[in-house]
Structure formats: C-alpha cells, structure tokens
Scaffold this motif. Sequence first.
Motif, PDB file in Angstrom:
ATOM      1  N   LYS A   1       0.861  -1.184   0.000  1.00 48.05           N
ATOM      2  CA  LYS A   1       0.000   0.000   0.000  1.00 48.05           C
ATOM      3  C   LYS A   1       0.896   1.231   0.000  1.00 48.05           C
ATOM      4  O   LYS A   1       1.905   1.268   0.703  1.00 48.05           O
ATOM      5  CB  LYS A   1      -0.879  -0.046   1.256  1.00 48.05           C
ATOM      6  CG  LYS A   1      -2.016   0.926   1.264  1.00 48.05           C
ATOM      7  CD  LYS A   1      -2.992   0.589   2.382  1.00 48.05           C
ATOM      8  CE  LYS A   1      -2.672   1.377   3.614  1.00 48.05           C
ATOM      9  NZ  LYS A   1      -3.672   1.262   4.667  1.00 48.05           N
ATOM     10  N   GLN A   2       0.482   2.241  -0.805  1.00 48.00           N
ATOM     11  CA  GLN A   2       1.309   3.437  -0.922  1.00 48.00           C
ATOM     12  C   GLN A   2       0.419   4.637  -1.208  1.00 48.00           C
ATOM     13  O   GLN A   2      -0.220   4.710  -2.244  1.00 48.00           O
ATOM     14  CB  GLN A   2       2.311   3.228  -2.051  1.00 48.00           C
ATOM     15  CG  GLN A   2       3.297   4.319  -2.238  1.00 48.00           C
ATOM     16  CD  GLN A   2       4.218   4.013  -3.400  1.00 48.00           C
ATOM     17  OE1 GLN A   2       3.759   3.699  -4.487  1.00 48.00           O
ATOM     18  NE2 GLN A   2       5.508   4.126  -3.165  1.00 48.00           N
TER      19      GLN A   2
ATOM     20  N   LEU B   1       3.449  -2.801   3.900  1.00 45.36           N
ATOM     21  CA  LEU B   1       3.104  -4.173   3.574  1.00 45.36           C
ATOM     22  C   LEU B   1       1.975  -4.613   4.494  1.00 45.36           C
ATOM     23  O   LEU B   1       2.086  -4.471   5.715  1.00 45.36           O
ATOM     24  CB  LEU B   1       4.332  -5.069   3.781  1.00 45.36           C
ATOM     25  CG  LEU B   1       4.188  -6.515   3.371  1.00 45.36           C
ATOM     26  CD1 LEU B   1       4.230  -6.626   1.847  1.00 45.36           C
ATOM     27  CD2 LEU B   1       5.283  -7.356   3.984  1.00 45.36           C
ATOM     28  N   GLU B   2       0.879  -5.099   3.915  1.00 46.33           N
ATOM     29  CA  GLU B   2      -0.257  -5.589   4.702  1.00 46.33           C
ATOM     30  C   GLU B   2      -0.358  -7.096   4.542  1.00 46.33           C
ATOM     31  O   GLU B   2      -0.439  -7.606   3.423  1.00 46.33           O
ATOM     32  CB  GLU B   2      -1.548  -4.924   4.252  1.00 46.33           C
ATOM     33  CG  GLU B   2      -1.656  -3.493   4.680  1.00 46.33           C
ATOM     34  CD  GLU B   2      -3.025  -2.894   4.420  1.00 46.33           C
ATOM     35  OE1 GLU B   2      -3.841  -3.526   3.717  1.00 46.33           O
ATOM     36  OE2 GLU B   2      -3.263  -1.799   4.926  1.00 46.33           O
ATOM     37  N   ILE B   3      -0.363  -7.778   5.667  1.00 47.06           N
ATOM     38  CA  ILE B   3      -0.443  -9.234   5.696  1.00 47.06           C
ATOM     39  C   ILE B   3      -1.792  -9.596   6.293  1.00 47.06           C
ATOM     40  O   ILE B   3      -2.054  -9.292   7.457  1.00 47.06           O
ATOM     41  CB  ILE B   3       0.698  -9.820   6.547  1.00 47.06           C
ATOM     42  CG1 ILE B   3       2.041  -9.307   6.033  1.00 47.06           C
ATOM     43  CG2 ILE B   3       0.630 -11.344   6.567  1.00 47.06           C
ATOM     44  CD1 ILE B   3       3.122  -9.292   7.059  1.00 47.06           C
ATOM     45  N   SER B   4      -2.644 -10.230   5.504  1.00 54.26           N
ATOM     46  CA  SER B   4      -4.002 -10.553   5.955  1.00 54.26           C
ATOM     47  C   SER B   4      -4.117 -12.027   6.305  1.00 54.26           C
ATOM     48  O   SER B   4      -3.666 -12.895   5.554  1.00 54.26           O
ATOM     49  CB  SER B   4      -5.017 -10.220   4.863  1.00 54.26           C
ATOM     50  OG  SER B   4      -4.987  -8.844   4.588  1.00 54.26           O
TER      51      SER B   4
ATOM     52  N   GLN C   1       0.384  -4.997   9.658  1.00 52.60           N
ATOM     53  CA  GLN C   1       1.034  -4.060   8.744  1.00 52.60           C
ATOM     54  C   GLN C   1       2.471  -3.819   9.159  1.00 52.60           C
ATOM     55  O   GLN C   1       2.789  -3.696  10.345  1.00 52.60           O
ATOM     56  CB  GLN C   1       0.271  -2.741   8.723  1.00 52.60           C
ATOM     57  CG  GLN C   1       0.788  -1.774   7.692  1.00 52.60           C
ATOM     58  CD  GLN C   1      -0.007  -0.491   7.649  1.00 52.60           C
ATOM     59  OE1 GLN C   1      -0.167   0.163   8.664  1.00 52.60           O
ATOM     60  NE2 GLN C   1      -0.489  -0.139   6.476  1.00 52.60           N
ATOM     61  N   ILE C   2       3.336  -3.764   8.164  1.00 53.35           N
ATOM     62  CA  ILE C   2       4.711  -3.304   8.361  1.00 53.35           C
ATOM     63  C   ILE C   2       4.814  -2.012   7.556  1.00 53.35           C
ATOM     64  O   ILE C   2       4.785  -2.034   6.333  1.00 53.35           O
ATOM     65  CB  ILE C   2       5.739  -4.338   7.861  1.00 53.35           C
ATOM     66  CG1 ILE C   2       5.541  -5.682   8.572  1.00 53.35           C
ATOM     67  CG2 ILE C   2       7.157  -3.815   8.098  1.00 53.35           C
ATOM     68  CD1 ILE C   2       6.417  -6.798   8.034  1.00 53.35           C
TER      69      ILE C   2
ATOM     70  N   GLU D   1      10.225   0.768  -1.430  1.00 52.64           N
ATOM     71  CA  GLU D   1       9.348   0.145  -2.418  1.00 52.64           C
ATOM     72  C   GLU D   1       9.865  -1.233  -2.820  1.00 52.64           C
ATOM     73  O   GLU D   1       9.100  -2.192  -2.914  1.00 52.64           O
ATOM     74  CB  GLU D   1       9.222   1.035  -3.657  1.00 52.64           C
ATOM     75  CG  GLU D   1       8.458   2.306  -3.420  1.00 52.64           C
ATOM     76  CD  GLU D   1       8.491   3.250  -4.611  1.00 52.64           C
ATOM     77  OE1 GLU D   1       9.479   3.237  -5.391  1.00 52.64           O
ATOM     78  OE2 GLU D   1       7.516   4.010  -4.771  1.00 52.64           O
ATOM     79  N   GLU D   2      11.179  -1.334  -3.028  1.00 48.53           N
ATOM     80  CA  GLU D   2      11.774  -2.596  -3.443  1.00 48.53           C
ATOM     81  C   GLU D   2      11.637  -3.655  -2.357  1.00 48.53           C
ATOM     82  O   GLU D   2      11.301  -4.815  -2.625  1.00 48.53           O
ATOM     83  CB  GLU D   2      13.262  -2.410  -3.792  1.00 48.53           C
ATOM     84  CG  GLU D   2      13.525  -1.443  -4.925  1.00 48.53           C
ATOM     85  CD  GLU D   2      13.484   0.030  -4.490  1.00 48.53           C
ATOM     86  OE1 GLU D   2      13.751   0.334  -3.306  1.00 48.53           O
ATOM     87  OE2 GLU D   2      13.147   0.871  -5.335  1.00 48.53           O
ATOM     88  N   GLU D   3      11.923  -3.275  -1.120  1.00 45.93           N
ATOM     89  CA  GLU D   3      11.824  -4.203   0.012  1.00 45.93           C
ATOM     90  C   GLU D   3      10.389  -4.679   0.196  1.00 45.93           C
ATOM     91  O   GLU D   3      10.145  -5.859   0.438  1.00 45.93           O
ATOM     92  CB  GLU D   3      12.331  -3.526   1.291  1.00 45.93           C
ATOM     93  CG  GLU D   3      12.227  -4.383   2.535  1.00 45.93           C
ATOM     94  CD  GLU D   3      13.324  -5.427   2.643  1.00 45.93           C
ATOM     95  OE1 GLU D   3      13.182  -6.317   3.494  1.00 45.93           O
ATOM     96  OE2 GLU D   3      14.295  -5.361   1.883  1.00 45.93           O
TER      97      GLU D   3
END
Length: 158
Positions: free
Chosen positions: A108-109, A121-124, A131-132, A137-139
């Motif tokens: 998400k950006q 980064l969203e982990i569902s 969320q981290i 962007e690359e990571e």
Amino acid sequence: MREAPEKRIEQSAIKVWRLHGLIYLCFFIVVTGIIAYFTYAHNWSKWILISSSIVTIIIAILAIAIPAFRWRRWRYQLFEQEIYIQHGMLIIERTLVPMVRVQHVDTKQGPILKKFRLASLEISTAATTHQIPALSEEEAEQLRDQISILARVEQDDV
C-alpha cells in the motif's frame, strides 16, 4: 523470551510520520484560530482559548517527538514458518504471524509514502490484518512476493 527481530523499517518513516502529524496539527491550529476569533469577537471565556492553545502545543510537540521513538521500536523479521513483528512505545507488542494463516499480502502506498519512495506491507489472515509500515518500495515488493511463496508452500504441505 525471543530476541527482537533484526530488520528495521526505513529511517525516512520518521519524516513521513512527522508530516502526517503536522497535517493533523494544521486542523488544530485552524480550530484554535476560530476559537480565538469567537473569544475576542463574542466575549467567550479566555479559558477555552487557553485550553485549545495548550492542546495544539501538545500535539505539535508530539508530532515532532513521537515519530523517532516509534521508529526505534518498529522491527520485523521473516522466517520460513512465520513473520515476526515488533512495535509499540510504552507497550511493546510482539506478533508472530504463522505462514499457514496468511491469506494474502498487499503493498500500500499513499501520496506521502510515494514521495519518499516507501510502501507499507499488509499481511491478511482470516482473523486480522498486520502491517509493516514504511519499507522501501523494493523491500516491500520483495517481501510481498517472498511471503506469498512461503505461504503457498506452507499451504501445500498441510
């Protein structure tokens, strides 16, 4: 007890969080200005203006100071079986997200993150979303793809 995760989010997260804080601060400055107008134009009690000003000053201090403390606590680490996330200032929250529970992973950006070339980064899972924030962007893309592969492998093994 486990050791803290090794990886940190990007240090430019401090600038992003400060910018978010300053945007919210603008709202409080406008409200304090309106209260100042009514205090002098309509003889409102000066205590309302003083209280509003104190709240605005506190928010300004927090908007500048808190992001650095917040950044120091944010850590994460990816393992084959789980994702380890740690964050919090007064209360440190340590979360293990098992790969078998991961349903999907998103990046998400928004416009501010994009300006600093960061993404979250969203982990569902079925129960919640983790969320981290403020990864490069690359990571973020690399982690998203890696978690997706590991979660798929875990699901196939079950």
